[in-house]
Scaffold this motif. Structure first.
Motif, mmCIF file in Angstrom:
data_model
loop_
_atom_site.group_PDB
_atom_site.id
_atom_site.type_symbol
_atom_site.label_atom_id
_atom_site.label_comp_id
_atom_site.label_asym_id
_atom_site.label_seq_id
_atom_site.Cartn_x
_atom_site.Cartn_y
_atom_site.Cartn_z
ATOM 1 N N ARG A 69 1.522 11.824 5.396
ATOM 2 C CA ARG A 69 0.730 12.052 6.607
ATOM 3 C C ARG A 69 0.942 10.898 7.580
ATOM 4 O O ARG A 69 0.858 9.722 7.193
ATOM 5 C CB ARG A 69 -0.750 12.190 6.274
ATOM 6 C CG ARG A 69 -1.105 13.443 5.502
ATOM 7 C CD ARG A 69 -2.622 13.624 5.399
ATOM 8 N NE ARG A 69 -3.262 12.501 4.731
ATOM 9 C CZ ARG A 69 -3.380 12.376 3.420
ATOM 10 N NH1 ARG A 69 -2.889 13.304 2.607
ATOM 11 N NH2 ARG A 69 -3.985 11.328 2.892
ATOM 12 N N LEU A 70 1.190 11.257 8.833
ATOM 13 C CA LEU A 70 1.404 10.270 9.890
ATOM 14 C C LEU A 70 0.241 10.304 10.870
ATOM 15 O O LEU A 70 -0.228 11.375 11.256
ATOM 16 C CB LEU A 70 2.705 10.550 10.643
ATOM 17 C CG LEU A 70 4.018 10.440 9.865
ATOM 18 C CD1 LEU A 70 5.179 10.861 10.747
ATOM 19 C CD2 LEU A 70 4.228 9.028 9.356
ATOM 20 N N GLY A 71 -0.220 9.119 11.282
ATOM 21 C CA GLY A 71 -1.146 8.997 12.396
ATOM 22 C C GLY A 71 -0.425 8.321 13.538
ATOM 23 O O GLY A 71 0.369 7.401 13.314
ATOM 24 N N TYR A 72 -0.660 8.766 14.772
ATOM 25 C CA TYR A 72 0.087 8.254 15.921
ATOM 26 C C TYR A 72 -0.866 7.835 17.029
ATOM 27 O O TYR A 72 -1.738 8.610 17.434
ATOM 28 C CB TYR A 72 1.045 9.337 16.431
ATOM 29 C CG TYR A 72 1.838 8.952 17.660
ATOM 30 C CD1 TYR A 72 2.491 7.727 17.757
ATOM 31 C CD2 TYR A 72 1.945 9.835 18.732
ATOM 32 C CE1 TYR A 72 3.222 7.385 18.881
ATOM 33 C CE2 TYR A 72 2.681 9.519 19.864
ATOM 34 C CZ TYR A 72 3.323 8.285 19.934
ATOM 35 O OH TYR A 72 4.040 7.952 21.048
ATOM 36 N N GLN A 148 -6.715 11.582 10.622
ATOM 37 C CA GLN A 148 -5.722 12.291 9.826
ATOM 38 C C GLN A 148 -5.593 11.696 8.420
ATOM 39 O O GLN A 148 -4.822 12.214 7.613
ATOM 40 C CB GLN A 148 -4.343 12.219 10.516
ATOM 41 C CG GLN A 148 -4.334 12.575 11.987
ATOM 42 C CD GLN A 148 -4.846 13.961 12.268
ATOM 43 O OE1 GLN A 148 -4.535 14.898 11.527
ATOM 44 N NE2 GLN A 148 -5.618 14.121 13.328
ATOM 45 N N PRO A 150 -4.042 8.877 7.520
ATOM 46 C CA PRO A 150 -2.583 8.738 7.429
ATOM 47 C C PRO A 150 -2.132 7.798 6.317
ATOM 48 O O PRO A 150 -2.817 6.835 5.973
ATOM 49 C CB PRO A 150 -2.225 8.154 8.796
ATOM 50 C CG PRO A 150 -3.432 7.363 9.203
ATOM 51 C CD PRO A 150 -4.600 8.172 8.687
ATOM 52 N N HIS A 151 -0.961 8.093 5.787
ATOM 53 C CA HIS A 151 -0.274 7.144 4.922
ATOM 54 C C HIS A 151 0.446 6.098 5.771
ATOM 55 O O HIS A 151 0.604 4.955 5.362
ATOM 56 C CB HIS A 151 0.753 7.865 4.047
ATOM 57 C CG HIS A 151 0.160 8.865 3.113
ATOM 58 N ND1 HIS A 151 0.477 10.203 3.156
ATOM 59 C CD2 HIS A 151 -0.732 8.722 2.104
ATOM 60 C CE1 HIS A 151 -0.190 10.847 2.204
ATOM 61 N NE2 HIS A 151 -0.934 9.975 1.559
ATOM 62 N N LEU A 153 0.645 4.641 9.846
ATOM 63 C CA LEU A 153 0.068 4.605 11.194
ATOM 64 C C LEU A 153 1.135 4.090 12.152
ATOM 65 O O LEU A 153 1.638 2.979 11.999
ATOM 66 C CB LEU A 153 -1.156 3.695 11.234
ATOM 67 C CG LEU A 153 -1.854 3.589 12.595
ATOM 68 C CD1 LEU A 153 -2.480 4.922 12.987
ATOM 69 C CD2 LEU A 153 -2.927 2.496 12.573
ATOM 70 N N PHE A 183 -2.892 1.949 4.505
ATOM 71 C CA PHE A 183 -1.747 2.586 5.140
ATOM 72 C C PHE A 183 -0.674 1.552 5.511
ATOM 73 O O PHE A 183 -0.929 0.353 5.597
ATOM 74 C CB PHE A 183 -2.158 3.391 6.374
ATOM 75 C CG PHE A 183 -2.985 2.649 7.387
ATOM 76 C CD1 PHE A 183 -2.454 1.625 8.161
ATOM 77 C CD2 PHE A 183 -4.328 2.981 7.587
ATOM 78 C CE1 PHE A 183 -3.213 0.954 9.109
ATOM 79 C CE2 PHE A 183 -5.108 2.312 8.522
ATOM 80 C CZ PHE A 183 -4.538 1.295 9.282
#
Length: 256
Positions: A69-72, A148, A150-151, A153, A183
């Motif tokens: 999982r990506l957070g942007y 999200q 995320p794994h 960021l 993360f």
């Protein structure tokens, strides 16, 4: 949590070479900064990571190539500042199927408030998006990204439009969130003071990788000269020398 490996990554857009055989490692759970002059391809490398531009080579996330999982957090959010949308509207609009004018479910609202509290922005929940300062908007976008879980960021110029006090708060928030959630963080920045104060790892990029590794070991005069040429400012050198624990002989240097 996964790290990132860029293996011989190249990008050509409109017949122009933007990135040339980039090979680099982003260690697991690190705060890695990508630095370089304007036009070096820093944001393009992030866009390749996010799958937004075509590239050759390989980008691997995680040790086994599993789901990541990506957070942007983008550099800016393009919005009409006259719109009546609030921070809360932004936080919940992607999380419920019903239009916002039907109201927000309590569970969604509570989760949004929890995320905003985590980035010291709970007081902004009812504020119009168009009324936010640069630093306030960055905190809201950060809350949106960690929603999200995320794994990894991904951040593009996180200190853009943020004053010195806001930058200090942003660093503290990122340190706290990374310690809590574990993360891997990768960010593009022009701000070398942010790099030396916050990052654990650096990739020096100017279309290709000119140096990478821990901050104190990597930001040498040779690497910085090859990366920035004459673009590196005196204040930036002060920050880097301070990070390496070196004295600065320039009169009035704040690190003396």
């Amino acid at each position: 949590m996964p790290g990132i490996t860029f293996d011989n990554v190249s990008v050509r857009l409109g017949g122009i070479s933007i990135l040339d055989s980039v090979t680099a490692e982003v260690p697991e759970a690190s705060a890695t900064a990508i630095i370089g002059p304007n036009g070096a391809g820093k944001t393009t490398l992030l866009l390749a990571l996010l799958g937004h531009v075509p590239y050759s080579g390989t980008i691997r996330m995680g040790p086994n190539g599993g789901s990541v999982r990506l957070g942007y957090v983008p550099q800016r959010l393009d919005l009409d500042r006259g719109l009546p949308a609030t921070v809360m509207d932004l936080m919940v609009c992607g999380r419920q199927r019903l239009p916002l004018w039907f109201g927000v479910r309590r569970k969604r609202r509570e989760r949004a408030m929890e995320l905003l509290t985590a980035v010291d922005a709970a007081h902004l929940a009812r504020r119009r998006l168009g009324a936010l300062s640069g630093g306030e908007l960055q905190r809201v976008l950060l809350a949106l990204a960690i929603q999200q879980e995320p794994h990894i960021l991904v951040m593009d110029e996180p200190s853009s439009g943020v004053d010195v006090g806001g930058e200090h708060l942003l660093c503290e928030l990122l340190e706290s969130l990374r310690a809590r959630h574990g993360f891997t963080q990768i960010m593009v920045t022009h701000d070398l003071s942010l790099v030396t104060a916050h990052a654990t790892h650096v990739i020096c990029l100017n279309r290709r990788v000119l140096g990478q590794g821990p901050i104190a070991e990597t930001l040498t005069n040779d690497v910085l000269g090859a990366t920035f040429g004459l673009h590196l400012g005196l204040a930036d050198l002060h920050d880097i020398r301070a990070a390496r624990g070196e004295p600065c002989s320039h009169p009035g240097c704040r690190h003396d």
